[in-house]
Design a protein around this motif. Structure first.
Motif, PDB file in Angstrom:
ATOM      1  N   GLY A   1       2.566   1.604  -3.302  1.00  0.00           N
ATOM      2  CA  GLY A   1       1.611   2.360  -4.420  1.00  0.00           C
ATOM      3  C   GLY A   1       1.211   3.681  -4.108  1.00  0.00           C
ATOM      4  O   GLY A   1       1.196   4.416  -4.960  1.00  0.00           O
ATOM      5  N   LEU A   2       0.818   4.216  -2.966  1.00  0.00           N
ATOM      6  CA  LEU A   2       0.668   5.467  -2.706  1.00  0.00           C
ATOM      7  C   LEU A   2       1.826   6.364  -2.963  1.00  0.00           C
ATOM      8  O   LEU A   2       1.793   7.570  -3.661  1.00  0.00           O
ATOM      9  CB  LEU A   2       0.332   5.665  -1.051  1.00  0.00           C
TER      10      LEU A   2
ATOM     11  N   GLY B   1       1.668   6.863  -6.563  1.00  0.00           N
ATOM     12  CA  GLY B   1       0.774   7.749  -6.972  1.00  0.00           C
ATOM     13  C   GLY B   1       1.063   9.295  -6.723  1.00  0.00           C
ATOM     14  O   GLY B   1       0.765  10.118  -7.357  1.00  0.00           O
ATOM     15  N   PHE B   2       1.777   9.633  -5.525  1.00  0.00           N
ATOM     16  CA  PHE B   2       2.120  10.829  -5.269  1.00  0.00           C
ATOM     17  C   PHE B   2       3.285  11.161  -6.219  1.00  0.00           C
ATOM     18  O   PHE B   2       3.015  12.688  -6.698  1.00  0.00           O
ATOM     19  CB  PHE B   2       2.761  10.845  -3.710  1.00  0.00           C
TER      20      PHE B   2
ATOM     21  N   THR C   1      -3.412  -4.265  -3.878  1.00  0.00           N
ATOM     22  CA  THR C   1      -3.358  -3.226  -2.690  1.00  0.00           C
ATOM     23  C   THR C   1      -2.589  -1.946  -3.448  1.00  0.00           C
ATOM     24  O   THR C   1      -2.940  -0.790  -3.175  1.00  0.00           O
ATOM     25  CB  THR C   1      -2.853  -3.711  -1.687  1.00  0.00           C
TER      26      THR C   1
ATOM     27  N   LEU D   1       0.957  -0.973   0.203  1.00  0.00           N
ATOM     28  CA  LEU D   1      -0.109   0.119  -0.044  1.00  0.00           C
ATOM     29  C   LEU D   1       1.155   1.179   0.037  1.00  0.00           C
ATOM     30  O   LEU D   1       0.684   2.307  -0.691  1.00  0.00           O
ATOM     31  CB  LEU D   1      -0.992   0.056   1.320  1.00  0.00           C
ATOM     32  N   VAL D   2       2.254   1.152   0.753  1.00  0.00           N
ATOM     33  CA  VAL D   2       2.775   2.341   0.970  1.00  0.00           C
ATOM     34  C   VAL D   2       3.536   2.521  -0.440  1.00  0.00           C
ATOM     35  O   VAL D   2       3.699   3.736  -0.761  1.00  0.00           O
ATOM     36  CB  VAL D   2       3.666   2.352   2.009  1.00  0.00           C
TER      37      VAL D   2
ATOM     38  N   GLY E   1      -3.610   2.060  -3.995  1.00  0.00           N
ATOM     39  CA  GLY E   1      -2.882   2.916  -3.464  1.00  0.00           C
ATOM     40  C   GLY E   1      -2.314   3.972  -4.435  1.00  0.00           C
ATOM     41  O   GLY E   1      -2.567   5.418  -4.199  1.00  0.00           O
ATOM     42  N   MET E   2      -2.062   3.587  -5.696  1.00  0.00           N
ATOM     43  CA  MET E   2      -1.606   4.426  -6.627  1.00  0.00           C
ATOM     44  C   MET E   2      -2.855   5.407  -7.059  1.00  0.00           C
ATOM     45  O   MET E   2      -2.547   6.672  -7.592  1.00  0.00           O
ATOM     46  CB  MET E   2      -0.935   3.445  -7.632  1.00  0.00           C
TER      47      MET E   2
ATOM     48  N   LEU F   1      -5.405   6.180  -5.737  1.00  0.00           N
ATOM     49  CA  LEU F   1      -5.763   7.328  -4.776  1.00  0.00           C
ATOM     50  C   LEU F   1      -4.628   8.417  -4.945  1.00  0.00           C
ATOM     51  O   LEU F   1      -5.100   9.688  -4.578  1.00  0.00           O
ATOM     52  CB  LEU F   1      -5.908   6.866  -3.220  1.00  0.00           C
ATOM     53  N   GLY F   2      -3.530   7.868  -4.683  1.00  0.00           N
ATOM     54  CA  GLY F   2      -2.556   8.838  -4.589  1.00  0.00           C
ATOM     55  C   GLY F   2      -2.506   9.930  -5.989  1.00  0.00           C
ATOM     56  O   GLY F   2      -1.917  11.229  -5.753  1.00  0.00           O
ATOM     57  N   GLU F   3      -2.560   9.328  -7.008  1.00  0.00           N
ATOM     58  CA  GLU F   3      -2.498  10.163  -8.339  1.00  0.00           C
ATOM     59  C   GLU F   3      -3.702  11.024  -8.612  1.00  0.00           C
ATOM     60  O   GLU F   3      -3.665  11.732  -9.537  1.00  0.00           O
ATOM     61  CB  GLU F   3      -2.213   9.207  -9.492  1.00  0.00           C
TER      62      GLU F   3
END
Length: 304
Positions: free
Chosen positions: A161-162, A165-166, A213, A158-159, A217-218, A220-222
């Motif tokens: 992927g987030l 995305g950021f 997962t 998750l981290v 996360g990606m 949501l982040g992007e």
């Protein structure tokens, strides 16, 4: 909007190719970001083909970001998971459940709502503080990847992927802020560092944990962060009186994409062999099984 959707098609197709290559690459020994993994993946033809699709998708994304609000482009890019799902179902014989077909329809409905409600891109140039903040976020993405190595497998995915995305979100905002070639502008370095870090983190996530997962996360982040930046700092707006439709369309499209997050996962080896018609060891190992066709019929043993 056509460029945004075409970009989503390119990214959606590339994600399957890159996931297959990342899993085929020899795994490293660490738990976080593996820099050498990128070089091992580059020896896979599927990864190179995926990079080619990504390059085309990025060019189309730049055009879309220069003409549409960031929230509309971000939701369209999240819809690349719907593209991946449909392509996998047609070419790789991957079965989609009724829920997943419904999610594809939901994504399309959300994008249609956004297309109706989106106004022109904002004309805000962003403050100097915003430009340096983008560079700081890009550095933070790298640090996030390093720290992910100390986490258990599920939160690690998750981290990573987030973080990816950021990084992609930094690219989206940076494209809007760039105004000509000026290498004293921190936005250029944020663009390069954010994009490179995002690719590195997502490649690691594809190999080292739950891709479902990581992909969620990606997404949501992007989408969420860049959309907020576009509205608050860059002046992105909707058509008069249609704010509610834009917000609803954005939420619907992102929610539908999250429901399809498993399609960041490479298809099973037998599906790849059946769809790509490759004559390699994978095909030989699975030649007695037809993907998604139920139990294989009885047959005479093959002679050498």
């Amino acid at each position: 909007m056509i460029c945004a959707l075409a970009s989503a098609f390119c990214f959606g197709t590339a994600s399957v190719l890159q996931a297959m290559a990342a899993r085929a690459a020899e795994p490293g020994t660490g738990g976080g970001v593996d820099v050498a993994l990128m070089w091992r993946a580059l020896r896979q033809w599927r990864y190179l083909a995926g990079l080619g699709m990504d390059t085309l998708g990025f060019a189309l994304q730049i055009v879309a970001l220069r003409t549409l609000p960031i929230y509309a482009v971000g939701a369209s890019l999240a819809a690349s998971l719907a593209v991946t799902a449909v392509v996998a179902s047609r070419l790789l014989h991957v079965r989609l459940s009724r829920v997943e077909w419904t999610a594809v329809a939901v994504v399309c409905a959300g994008l249609a709502m956004l297309a109706l409600a989106s106004g022109e891109e904002g004309h805000g140039e962003g403050s100097e503080a915003l430009r340096w903040a983008l560079l700081a976020v890009a550095f933070g993405v790298l640090l996030l990847g390093v720290g992910a190595g100390r986490l258990p497998e599920k939160p690690r995915a998750l981290v990573l992927g987030l973080g990816a995305g950021f990084g992609f979100g930094v690219v989206e905002v940076a494209v809007r802020l760039i105004d000509g070639v000026d290498f004293t502008d921190p936005v250029w370095y944020a663009l390069l560092l954010g994009g490179g870090a995002a690719f590195l983190l997502m490649t690691s996530a594809l190999q080292r944990g739950s891709v479902t997962t990581a992909t969620a996360g990606m997404v949501l982040g992007e989408t969420i962060g860049p959309a907020v930046v576009g509205v608050v700092w860059l002046g992105d707006r909707t058509k008069e009186g249609l704010e509610w439709l834009a917000i609803s369309g954005f939420a619907v499209a992102v929610a539908g994409s999250l429901a399809l997050a498993r399609f960041g996962e490479p298809p099973p080896p037998e599906d790849v062999a059946g769809g790509a018609k490759t004559l390699d060891a994978t095909l030989d190992a699975t030649s007695d099984v037809t993907p998604d066709a139920g139990p294989a019929p009885e047959r005479e043993p093959r002679t050498p």
